[in-house]
Design an enzyme around this catalytic site. Structure first.
Site, PDB file in Angstrom:
ATOM      1  N   ASP A  16       0.952  -1.116   0.082  1.00  7.10           N
ATOM      2  CA  ASP A  16      -0.172   0.098  -0.015  1.00  7.10           C
ATOM      3  C   ASP A  16       0.901   1.456  -0.070  1.00  7.10           C
ATOM      4  OD1 ASP A  16      -2.284   1.506   0.128  1.00  7.10           O
ATOM      5  OD2 ASP A  16      -3.193   0.305   1.627  1.00  7.10           O
ATOM      6  N   ASP A  67     -10.991   1.941  -3.095  1.00  8.61           N
ATOM      7  CA  ASP A  67     -11.483   2.052  -1.847  1.00  8.61           C
ATOM      8  C   ASP A  67     -13.047   1.919  -1.877  1.00  8.61           C
ATOM      9  OD1 ASP A  67      -9.108   1.481  -0.801  1.00  8.61           O
ATOM     10  OD2 ASP A  67      -8.784   3.346   0.511  1.00  8.61           O
TER      11      ASP A  67
HETATM   12  C1  GLA Z   1      -5.694   1.725   2.307  1.00  6.03           C
HETATM   13  C2  GLA Z   1      -6.345   0.849   1.354  1.00  6.03           C
HETATM   14  C3  GLA Z   1      -7.138  -0.070   2.119  1.00  6.03           C
HETATM   15  C4  GLA Z   1      -6.600  -0.521   3.455  1.00  6.03           C
HETATM   16  C5  GLA Z   1      -6.107   0.686   4.207  1.00  6.03           C
HETATM   17  C6  GLA Z   1      -5.458   0.034   5.278  1.00  6.03           C
HETATM   18  O1  GLA Z   1      -6.648   2.678   2.271  1.00  6.03           O
HETATM   19  O2  GLA Z   1      -6.662   1.244   0.167  1.00  6.03           O
HETATM   20  O3  GLA Z   1      -7.583  -1.077   1.262  1.00  6.03           O
HETATM   21  O4  GLA Z   1      -5.800  -1.607   3.072  1.00  6.03           O
HETATM   22  O5  GLA Z   1      -5.383   1.285   3.692  1.00  6.03           O
HETATM   23  O6  GLA Z   1      -5.162   1.257   6.093  1.00  6.03           O
END
Ligand code: GLA
Length: 715
Positions: A467, A537
């Site tokens: 990420d 997301d």
């Molecule tokens: C980001 C990602 C999510 C999740 C969060 C975890 O927002 O896009 O899918 O992994 O971080 O903190």
């Protein structure tokens, strides 16, 4: 005319005896040659013609105008900033003596045939200074794509400062009007398609956030007269293989020229090229098709499957995964993960991924990033018991990391407050409570490699969700060598790629996912190192259909990961489980719902969907995508996937809302064998490919957020 033919790259001479080069794809051709001044002039890009002489002469194809070069307006392949030139320059430099003009002339050409694809390398040399520029043209003949990049070489003994280093400039046919299509958006709303008639002047799409960004994606589509559709019309298109600051400039002038230049953004970018050093730009791949945006997408998709995606897994089907993020968030522990894993395994899930929260002190997003050791409060005996439990249920185990980041509340930051980007006299602006580590530093790279090696060597981890949850700010590097302060942008990306390359080499059994708060790092550069992208997301299935249409303009269905969820706080919609599954089945399938709350009926239905997905997965992931209907034009969306040999096809059809009592619509399929007979699974109907493509099939759906899946097999 003497032609020397190497694969489909032809070095030849024009009717007037000038050197020209032709790059011939299956259906397309790209031509350029030398004008009388030794400048590389573009000649042609479009459908393949019959003979070398058809491509004309290199040199001004336009009239002479006052205020321009004496020989006429130039169509240089790789314009450097110098003499009488005002187009977007690909190259701008400052020499050690203060001179800031580059004059490049042809030096030599070589055709390389020992790589995966034939490659033409044209070397240009500055008239006065020891600067060489190699222009690389890789021809992906089967894909009708050309991959371009440039290498700047300092062969002298004084440093040269590079200030603009684009990968390529593409010339479109002269004296035409065009429409530009781009992909833009934001967090939770990535890949929105936007269109504009190319006006006089410049249209710039870019990222200055340090990452590829959710706000614009480094892809373009341009069609003649704004008349192309999914199935018809001339489209020029391309994508940059880069994950840092980038720009694509579409320029049209009153001389009838339309051009697309792109590469590393020149904003706040300089690179000190020391004596004997070279600098390589990222690749910019582009193509032409006369068959609309659908074909343009399929060419890019096939190129990604055949060339870009990691070779070790290119022919492997991606597993159905489960991710617990939306259920447990940071509150992960053995018990709740094990409970979710039992349910996931019961559904037929193949890979269980634990998201954020397992390391450091990470109970929310204010602390812990940088401290990559297992939180013993949550996992007293480490991760192994959970991994073994997941394995015992017949699933592989995957994990979340965010290695480019640090929270101020962490041991890492206490020990190394200078490892981040910062300006000493300015605040260190936090975003999501975190700061960006300077990946250009060797010690930071060594730290990341060491904890990642340890994590992957000591645990049976088969999937890493990598990420990256914030854009850069205050990109200072106070310890940078003099004159190299602005290299941080590029060095970050180089460091990232280097780390990925080393991790993949050392842990070939591990798959990676690129996530950046959703689709903030989706590009062909990172796709060389990852199996898939977390697209957004925002997991609302209707929003996802729209984003997927934009995403699929450029990127392969296989690389799109989306989960079936049950909470859509983004939109408050409540679609059926079938709709949610069908939507997520358009790419690589995941599940992110709270399975502990699903009743027996829901579990049974989900089990069926996952079993169906496993049957159609080879067609979805490795077949060809045809977009049959778009929510941008009405209430229906339909995505058709055709297997490589056209023996099977799958159509996923979605209805947003029934209107005026209507419930039916015809869908004309594509990509089938006209003479073959196809049977619709679960029905008696047998139809020829020709009928399915010309008359189509009638779909019946009624209500809101409805969907269906058709699977047809050749008899
Ligand atoms: C980001 C990602 C999510 C999740 C969060 C975890 O927002 O896009 O899918 O992994 O971080 O903190």
């Amino acid at each position: 005319m003497s032609d020397s033919i190497h694969s489909a790259i032809v070095a030849s001479t024009s009717p007037a005896g000038r050197p020209i080069w032709l790059l011939e794809g299956k259906r397309t051709a790209y031509a350029f040659g030398l004008d009388r001044f030794g400048c590389l002039q573009h000649m042609y890009w479009g459908p393949r013609l019959r003979a070398a002489s058809d491509y004309g002469e290199p040199g001004p194809a336009l009239e002479r105008f006052a205020h321009e070069r004496v020989e006429g307006v130039s169509q240089e392949e790789y314009p450097a900033w110098g003499d009488i030139k005002y187009l977007e320059p690909c190259l701008k430099v400052a020499f050690a003596d203060g001179v800031r003009s580059v004059v490049l002339r042809y030096a030599k050409a070589a055709i390389l045939t020992d790589g995966e694809a034939p490659e033409l390398v044209i070397t240009l040399a500055d008239e006065h200074y020891p600067l060489l520029v190699d222009l690389h043209y890789r021809l992906w003949r089967e894909h009708d794509l050309i991959e371009r990049f440039a290498v700047m070489r300092n062969t002298g003994d004084a440093p040269i400062r590079l200030e603009q280093t684009l990968s390529a400039l593409w010339h479109l046919p002269l004296d035409e009007t065009y429409r530009l299509r781009t992909l833009g958006g934001r967090w939770g709303g990535e890949f929105q398609i936007s269109e504009v008639s190319v006006p006089l002047g410049k249209q710039i799409i870019e990222s200055r956030r340090g990452i590829t960004s959710a706000h614009a994606n480094p892809w373009f589509g341009i069609d003649r007269n704004g008349s192309a559709s999914e199935t018809h019309g001339d489209v020029w298109f391309g994508a940059l293989a880069y994950s840092g600051n980038w720009k694509i400039v579409v320029e049209r002038n009153a001389y009838g020229q339309t051009m697309v230049a792109g590469g590393i953004h020149d904003f706040d970018h300089t690179w000190k090229l020391d004596a004997g050093e070279s600098f390589t730009t990222p690749s910019f791949v582009a193509g032409f098709t006369a068959e609309g945006y659908g074909d343009a997408s399929r060419l890019l998709h096939r190129y990604q499957l055949d060339v870009v995606m990691p070779r070790s897994t290119a022919s492997t089907l991606l597993p159905v995964l489960y991710n617990s993020w939306y259920v447990t968030e940071f509150d992960v522990n053995f018990e709740n993960q094990a409970a979710a894993a039992r349910k996931a395994a019961d559904l037929g899930v193949e890979l269980f991924v634990m998201d954020d929260g397992w390391f450091g002190v990470r109970d929310d997003d204010t602390s812990g990033l940088g401290d990559w050791s297992v939180d013993k409060r949550k996992f007293p005996a480490g991760l192994t018991p959970l991994i073994e439990y997941v394995n015992s249920l017949g699933m592989e185990f995957g994990i979340w990391v965010e290695p480019e980041m640090v929270n101020v509340q962490s041991d890492l930051y206490a020990r190394h407050p200078d490892w981040i980007y910062y300006f000493p006299t300015r605040p260190r602006s936090e975003s999501r409570n975190q700061l960006v580590l300077n990946f250009g530093r060797a010690d930071v790279q060594a730290f990341v490699l060491s904890f990642m090696h340890e994590l992957l060597s000591n645990h049976k981890i088969r999937f890493v969700k990598w990420d990256m949850n914030r854009s850069f700010s205050e990109p200072g590097y106070p310890d940078a060598e003099d004159g190299r302060e602005r290299e941080v942008w590029v060095r970050h990306v180089q460091g990232l790629y280097r780390i990925f390359a080393e991790l993949r080499e050392a842990h070939p059994e591990v798959m990676f996912e690129s996530c950046s708060s959703g689709g903030g790092r989706v590009d062909l550069g990172i796709l060389r190192y990852v199996e898939d992208f977390w697209m957004s997301d925002n997991v609302d299935p209707l929003d996802n259909l729209l984003m997927y249409e934009g995403y699929s303009m450029a990127y392969a269905p296989k690389a799109k990961m989306m989960w079936v969820n049950d909470a859509f706080h983004w939109t408050n919609r409540s679609p059926s489980l079938t709709f949610r599954f069908h939507q997520a089945m358009t790419g690589a399938l995941g599940v992110g719902a709270n399975l502990l709350r699903w009743n027996a009926e829901e579990m049974a239905e989900a089990r069926e969907h996952i079993a169906t997905y496993k049957r159609i997965r080879p067609i979805v992931q490795h077949g060809s995508l045809y977009r049959l209907a778009s929510l941008r034009q009405g209430d229906w969306a339909a995505f058709q996937y055709v297997s490589a040999d056209a023996t099977e096809t799958v159509v996923l059809v979605f209805l947003h809302a029934s209107r005026y009592g209507a419930s039916r619509r015809w869908l004309r399929l594509q990509g089938l064998a006209p003479d073959a007979q196809y049977r619709i699974e679960g029905a008696e109907t047998v139809l020829s490919g020709a009928a399915l493509m010309a008359r189509g099939v009638q779909i019946e759906l009624r209500g809101d957020l409805q969907s269906t899946l058709l699977h047809l097999k050749r008899l």
